[in-house]
Design an enzyme around this catalytic site. Sequence first.
Site, PDB file in Angstrom:
ATOM      1  N   GLU A  16       0.803  -1.223   0.000  1.00  0.00           N
ATOM      2  CA  GLU A  16       0.000   0.000   0.000  1.00  0.00           C
ATOM      3  C   GLU A  16       0.838   1.276   0.000  1.00  0.00           C
ATOM      4  OE1 GLU A  16      -2.503  -0.680   3.399  1.00  0.00           O
ATOM      5  OE2 GLU A  16      -4.031  -1.685   2.197  1.00  0.00           O
ATOM      6  N   GLU A  23       7.488 -21.602   8.832  1.00  0.00           N
ATOM      7  CA  GLU A  23       7.915 -20.659   9.863  1.00  0.00           C
ATOM      8  C   GLU A  23       8.965 -21.241  10.798  1.00  0.00           C
ATOM      9  OE1 GLU A  23       5.171 -20.598  13.687  1.00  0.00           O
ATOM     10  OE2 GLU A  23       3.981 -20.158  11.904  1.00  0.00           O
TER      11      GLU A  23
END
Length: 267
Positions: free
Chosen positions: A78, A109
């Site tokens: 963004e 992870e």
Amino acid sequence: MSTTESPSVFNNLETLSTAELLAGINSVDQTVPQAVAKALPQIEALVEATVARLVVGGRLFYIGAGTSGRLGILDASECPPTFGVPHGVVIGLIAGGDTAIRKAVENAEDDAEQAWRDLEGYSITAQDIVVGIAASGRTPYVIGGLEQARRHGVATGCIVCNADSGVAAVAEFPVEVVTGPEFVTGSTRLKAGTAQKLVLNMLTTATFIRLGRVKGNKMVDMQLSNAKLVDRGEKMLMDELGIAQPEAAALLRQHGSVRAALVAYND
């Protein structure tokens, strides 16, 4: 046990009505801004460190897994349309790669070496800053990435939702927003995710305001990528210059951005 994994203060959720479920979620969500407020001094330190790197041409990297990784990618994506910065100034990396944006990648992870390999793919340097995002504060992908970044002289920060975590211990500029138990026990996409999004909003918004990417209270460097944003740009020019819509539209078409139009008009 970490507080994000502590039992919910609500129980027998399956017996509650929709109205009761929504009221319960809303009631615990209201504690999130209060938790963020307590971390404002830490957020300030992270913003200052980020500004210091970006002003000399450095980049901001996010590393995370699951929801945390996706939030970093969202914030990074963004920044170009909002502030007009080039793609590649803010970069979000997620354990498991781009596939993990939409679908969980099993055990990604848990690889403590992969984050640094991912960062090396972007030729990371000591001018950059790496911010690890991990609600639990114990994600190996994030801890390993931050440890390697520090060994290579790269500034490090983090956003975590438990106190005294492993991630915070290896970050120079830790942000600890302690959000407590989730409505559904352990579901950190809820309060913890909301807290992380609030901090990310603060981090990049404050950073790019400090770097001159906002004028007054307006996104003068935003990319005019659709009709809504063109209309917003025209209104900015109308307000700032006291001109009518046709003149504002012509200026915007000619110069391609609100900032450039303002500069040209005032020259």
